[in-house]
Design a protein around this motif. Structure first.
Motif, PDB file in Angstrom:
ATOM      1  N   ILE A 231       0.983  -1.220   0.234  1.00 28.12           N
ATOM      2  CA  ILE A 231       0.087  -0.102  -0.140  1.00 28.12           C
ATOM      3  C   ILE A 231       0.848   1.286   0.001  1.00 28.12           C
ATOM      4  N   GLU A 232       0.531   2.173  -1.064  1.00 31.71           N
ATOM      5  CA  GLU A 232       1.592   3.319  -1.279  1.00 31.71           C
ATOM      6  C   GLU A 232       1.124   4.474  -1.688  1.00 31.71           C
ATOM      7  N   THR A 233       1.634   5.586  -1.388  1.00 31.14           N
ATOM      8  CA  THR A 233       1.286   7.009  -1.903  1.00 31.14           C
ATOM      9  C   THR A 233       1.770   6.980  -3.275  1.00 31.14           C
ATOM     10  N   VAL A 234       1.110   7.119  -4.284  1.00 34.78           N
ATOM     11  CA  VAL A 234       1.330   7.366  -5.721  1.00 34.78           C
ATOM     12  C   VAL A 234       0.956   8.611  -6.224  1.00 34.78           C
ATOM     13  N   GLU A 235       1.518   9.130  -7.307  1.00 35.91           N
ATOM     14  CA  GLU A 235       1.014  10.471  -7.793  1.00 35.91           C
ATOM     15  C   GLU A 235       0.272   9.982  -9.164  1.00 35.91           C
ATOM     16  N   LEU A 236      -0.996  10.333  -9.221  1.00 37.22           N
ATOM     17  CA  LEU A 236      -2.191  10.211 -10.391  1.00 37.22           C
ATOM     18  C   LEU A 236      -2.134  11.395 -11.317  1.00 37.22           C
ATOM     19  N   GLU A 237      -1.818  11.287 -12.597  1.00 40.09           N
ATOM     20  CA  GLU A 237      -2.053  12.592 -13.315  1.00 40.09           C
ATOM     21  C   GLU A 237      -3.283  12.892 -13.286  1.00 40.09           C
ATOM     22  N   ASP A 238      -3.699  14.333 -13.844  1.00 38.29           N
ATOM     23  CA  ASP A 238      -4.968  14.765 -13.851  1.00 38.29           C
ATOM     24  C   ASP A 238      -5.528  14.392 -15.127  1.00 38.29           C
TER      25      ASP A 238
ATOM     26  N   PRO B  44      -2.634   3.922 -24.859  1.00 38.36           N
ATOM     27  CA  PRO B  44      -2.160   3.356 -26.089  1.00 38.36           C
ATOM     28  C   PRO B  44      -1.109   4.270 -26.892  1.00 38.36           C
ATOM     29  N   ASP B  45      -0.890   5.544 -26.141  1.00 36.67           N
ATOM     30  CA  ASP B  45       0.118   6.419 -26.665  1.00 36.67           C
ATOM     31  C   ASP B  45       1.434   6.213 -25.946  1.00 36.67           C
ATOM     32  N   GLY B  46       1.497   5.047 -25.206  1.00 38.37           N
ATOM     33  CA  GLY B  46       2.817   4.669 -24.418  1.00 38.37           C
ATOM     34  C   GLY B  46       2.741   5.270 -23.117  1.00 38.37           C
ATOM     35  N   THR B  47       1.963   6.136 -22.606  1.00 38.08           N
ATOM     36  CA  THR B  47       2.196   6.966 -21.440  1.00 38.08           C
ATOM     37  C   THR B  47       1.686   6.234 -20.222  1.00 38.08           C
ATOM     38  N   LYS B  48       2.235   6.363 -19.058  1.00 38.61           N
ATOM     39  CA  LYS B  48       1.485   5.729 -17.895  1.00 38.61           C
ATOM     40  C   LYS B  48       1.173   7.262 -16.934  1.00 38.61           C
ATOM     41  N   ALA B  49      -0.130   6.859 -16.376  1.00 38.42           N
ATOM     42  CA  ALA B  49      -0.849   7.792 -15.693  1.00 38.42           C
ATOM     43  C   ALA B  49      -0.272   7.857 -14.004  1.00 38.42           C
TER      44      ALA B  49
ATOM     45  N   LYS C 144       7.993   5.097 -12.959  1.00 36.09           N
ATOM     46  CA  LYS C 144       6.775   4.924 -13.780  1.00 36.09           C
ATOM     47  C   LYS C 144       6.171   3.690 -13.267  1.00 36.09           C
ATOM     48  N   ILE C 145       4.676   3.663 -12.986  1.00 33.97           N
ATOM     49  CA  ILE C 145       3.783   2.609 -12.694  1.00 33.97           C
ATOM     50  C   ILE C 145       3.067   2.256 -13.569  1.00 33.97           C
ATOM     51  N   SER C 146       2.946   1.003 -14.106  1.00 32.22           N
ATOM     52  CA  SER C 146       1.983   0.806 -15.067  1.00 32.22           C
ATOM     53  C   SER C 146       0.473   0.843 -14.604  1.00 32.22           C
ATOM     54  N   SER C 147      -0.062   1.600 -15.606  1.00 36.32           N
ATOM     55  CA  SER C 147      -1.603   1.952 -15.084  1.00 36.32           C
ATOM     56  C   SER C 147      -2.452   1.391 -16.324  1.00 36.32           C
TER      57      SER C 147
ATOM     58  N   PHE D 188      -7.510  -2.435 -17.739  1.00 32.21           N
ATOM     59  CA  PHE D 188      -8.819  -2.451 -18.250  1.00 32.21           C
ATOM     60  C   PHE D 188      -9.419  -0.982 -18.138  1.00 32.21           C
ATOM     61  N   GLY D 189      -8.400   0.104 -18.481  1.00 33.46           N
ATOM     62  CA  GLY D 189      -9.024   1.375 -18.734  1.00 33.46           C
ATOM     63  C   GLY D 189      -9.160   1.940 -17.392  1.00 33.46           C
ATOM     64  N   GLN D 190      -8.654   1.446 -16.206  1.00 34.76           N
ATOM     65  CA  GLN D 190      -9.131   1.902 -14.915  1.00 34.76           C
ATOM     66  C   GLN D 190      -7.839   1.933 -13.905  1.00 34.76           C
ATOM     67  N   SER D 191      -7.547   0.647 -13.625  1.00 33.86           N
ATOM     68  CA  SER D 191      -6.666   0.569 -12.526  1.00 33.86           C
ATOM     69  C   SER D 191      -7.120   0.980 -11.069  1.00 33.86           C
ATOM     70  N   SER D 192      -8.179   0.366 -10.581  1.00 28.07           N
ATOM     71  CA  SER D 192      -8.893   0.693  -9.717  1.00 28.07           C
ATOM     72  C   SER D 192      -8.735   0.193  -8.242  1.00 28.07           C
ATOM     73  N   LEU D 193      -7.436  -0.327  -8.010  1.00 27.88           N
ATOM     74  CA  LEU D 193      -7.199  -0.780  -6.953  1.00 27.88           C
ATOM     75  C   LEU D 193      -6.282   0.222  -6.130  1.00 27.88           C
ATOM     76  N   ALA D 194      -7.251   1.492  -5.931  1.00 33.09           N
ATOM     77  CA  ALA D 194      -6.754   2.649  -5.593  1.00 33.09           C
ATOM     78  C   ALA D 194      -7.981   3.698  -5.048  1.00 33.09           C
ATOM     79  N   THR D 195      -7.649   4.645  -4.286  1.00 35.91           N
ATOM     80  CA  THR D 195      -8.439   5.475  -3.782  1.00 35.91           C
ATOM     81  C   THR D 195      -8.987   6.322  -4.945  1.00 35.91           C
ATOM     82  N   HIS D 196      -8.370   6.398  -6.184  1.00 37.96           N
ATOM     83  CA  HIS D 196      -8.659   7.254  -7.164  1.00 37.96           C
ATOM     84  C   HIS D 196      -8.216   6.620  -8.488  1.00 37.96           C
ATOM     85  N   CYS D 197      -9.025   6.800  -9.729  1.00 36.73           N
ATOM     86  CA  CYS D 197      -8.490   6.355 -10.989  1.00 36.73           C
ATOM     87  C   CYS D 197      -8.934   7.059 -11.915  1.00 36.73           C
ATOM     88  N   LEU D 198      -8.328   6.940 -13.252  1.00 33.71           N
ATOM     89  CA  LEU D 198      -8.903   7.603 -14.513  1.00 33.71           C
ATOM     90  C   LEU D 198      -9.373   6.449 -15.338  1.00 33.71           C
ATOM     91  N   THR D 199     -10.309   7.153 -16.048  1.00 28.97           N
ATOM     92  CA  THR D 199     -11.059   6.021 -16.661  1.00 28.97           C
ATOM     93  C   THR D 199     -11.758   6.882 -17.907  1.00 28.97           C
TER      94      THR D 199
END
Length: 367
Positions: free
Chosen positions: A17-24, A116-121, A128-131, A134-145
């Motif tokens: 369980i870690e603190t990570v940085e999620l892009e806007d 698809p452009d090769g960037t990780k969120a 960089k952490i793979s994200s 399934f278009g979500q990576s939702s084992l987290a408090t927030h996700c991008l979808t």
């Protein structure tokens, strides 16, 4: 923004369980505050298989509340309650035919651990952490979808529990109701009494199947299968000859079989359970190189069909609302499968699920 996530750093190591940085969110993305996320066997398979570069954040049965939307998003707005499912493009021929589970870009949008452009969120410092799992990576408090894989959830339905509708429940119930389309009065053999198999039981009850047989080694799961509407529950330890056990119930064999186990020996044994013109649907993840069950001469002689199924052949925008309505009517009580844990206890939850102490884990991010 800084969020908390369960990070997989090694195939054979526990989640951390870690603190990570999620892009806007970008113009086509949606930021969701996750309230619950189902733990699916597929998450663990991908963690162990090395298909996606580690470290990674998995999770593909999220549900939560929209916090921010990109400039091009019109389907949802801030404050909407959503379930999150698999991603599809919406533009290929399969998507246009209402078959998003077979989207031509399904692997690229769901299985590569990046956009698809090769960037990780997601990142930790410069790492960089793979994200985008399934278009979500939702084992987290927030996700991008994305618009294609969020479905609005009405008030009055427990939001923290609906994430499994996006994969496990959808796969099981949809496999019976959509892909196999079992008709009223038919018979079905369901192999495995986990979350997908028991969702298939509920789907078979909705369809009006007359005989619903479940093969499952755990006694508690067999009991739950019967509670949910199965007519028979077989312990494989007491029935080494599956074909004989099934034909003792139905001498002519079953109309349909549905495998959630992916066990080669079970797949092969199931062919002896099929009646003439029987259909065998397979969703279980099989070991690489597993041969197609049966032999061609027998398949031809009895008119058998062997069918691979992804996500229950469902269109989530149509099927998830249908499942929610069935739940509200008391006809799809998927909540009976669920045990909740805090996200911080993910490793204990995995152990409990593996030991058969619970059927379906949902991890709550607010605890």
């Amino acid at each position: 923004m800084q969020v908390t996530a369960a990070v997989a750093r090694a195939a054979d190591a526990p989640f951390t369980i870690e603190t990570v940085e999620l892009e806007d969110p970008r113009a086509d993305e949606i930021l969701v505050r996750v309230v619950g996320v189902g733990l699916c066997h597929t998450d663990l398979v991908f963690k162990a298989a090395g298909v996606i570069a580690l470290p990674a954040v998995f999770g593909h049965e999220g549900s939560g509340i929209v916090e921010k939307v990109g400039a091009n998003v019109t389907k949802v707005k801030q404050g909407d309650r959503v379930a999150i499912t698999f991603r599809s493009c919406g533009a290929c021929d399969r998507c246009e035919k209402g078959q998003p589970a077979y989207c031509r870009t399904m692997p690229m949008l769901n299985y590569i651990g990046m956009r698809p452009d090769g960037t990780k969120a997601i990142q930790v410092g410069e790492e960089k952490i793979s994200s985008n799992f399934f278009g979500q990576s939702s084992l987290a408090t927030h996700c991008l979808t994305y618009e294609r894989n969020v479905v609005k959830v009405p008030e009055g339905v427990p939001l923290e529990l609906v994430g499994p509708l996006g994969c496990g429940v959808q796969t099981g119930a949809g496999g019976i109701m959509r892909s196999l389309a079992c008709e009223a009065g038919s018979s079905v053999l369901i192999l495995g009494g986990g979350a997908v198999g028991l969702s298939a039981v509920m789907g078979a009850v909705v369809q009006g199947c007359k005989t619903i047989i479940v093969l499952e080694p755990h006694e508690a799961r067999r009991a739950l299968a019967l509670e949910l509407g199965a007519t028979h529950a077989i312990d494989p330890a007491a029935a080494p000859d599956l074909g004989a056990a099934v034909r003792a119930i139905l001498p002519n064999g079953v109309d349909y079989a549905f495998d959630t186990t992916g066990i080669p020996a079970v797949l092969q044994a199931t062919m002896a359970c099929l009646g003439s013109h029987g259909v065998f649907g397979i969703v279980g993840v099989c070991p690489p190189g597993t041969p197609v069950p049966g032999d061609l001469s027998s398949v031809i002689t009895y008119g058998h069909t062997i069918k691979g199924i992804i996500e229950g052949d469902s269109d989530p925008d149509v099927f998830i609302p249908e499942m929610i309505e069935l739940y509200r009517q008391g006809r799809l009580p998927f909540d009976k499968l669920i045990r909740t844990y805090p996200l911080s206890e993910i490793n204990q939850a995995i152990a409990d699920q593996h030991h058969g102490d619970c059927v379906k884990v949902v991890l709550l991010t607010g605890q």
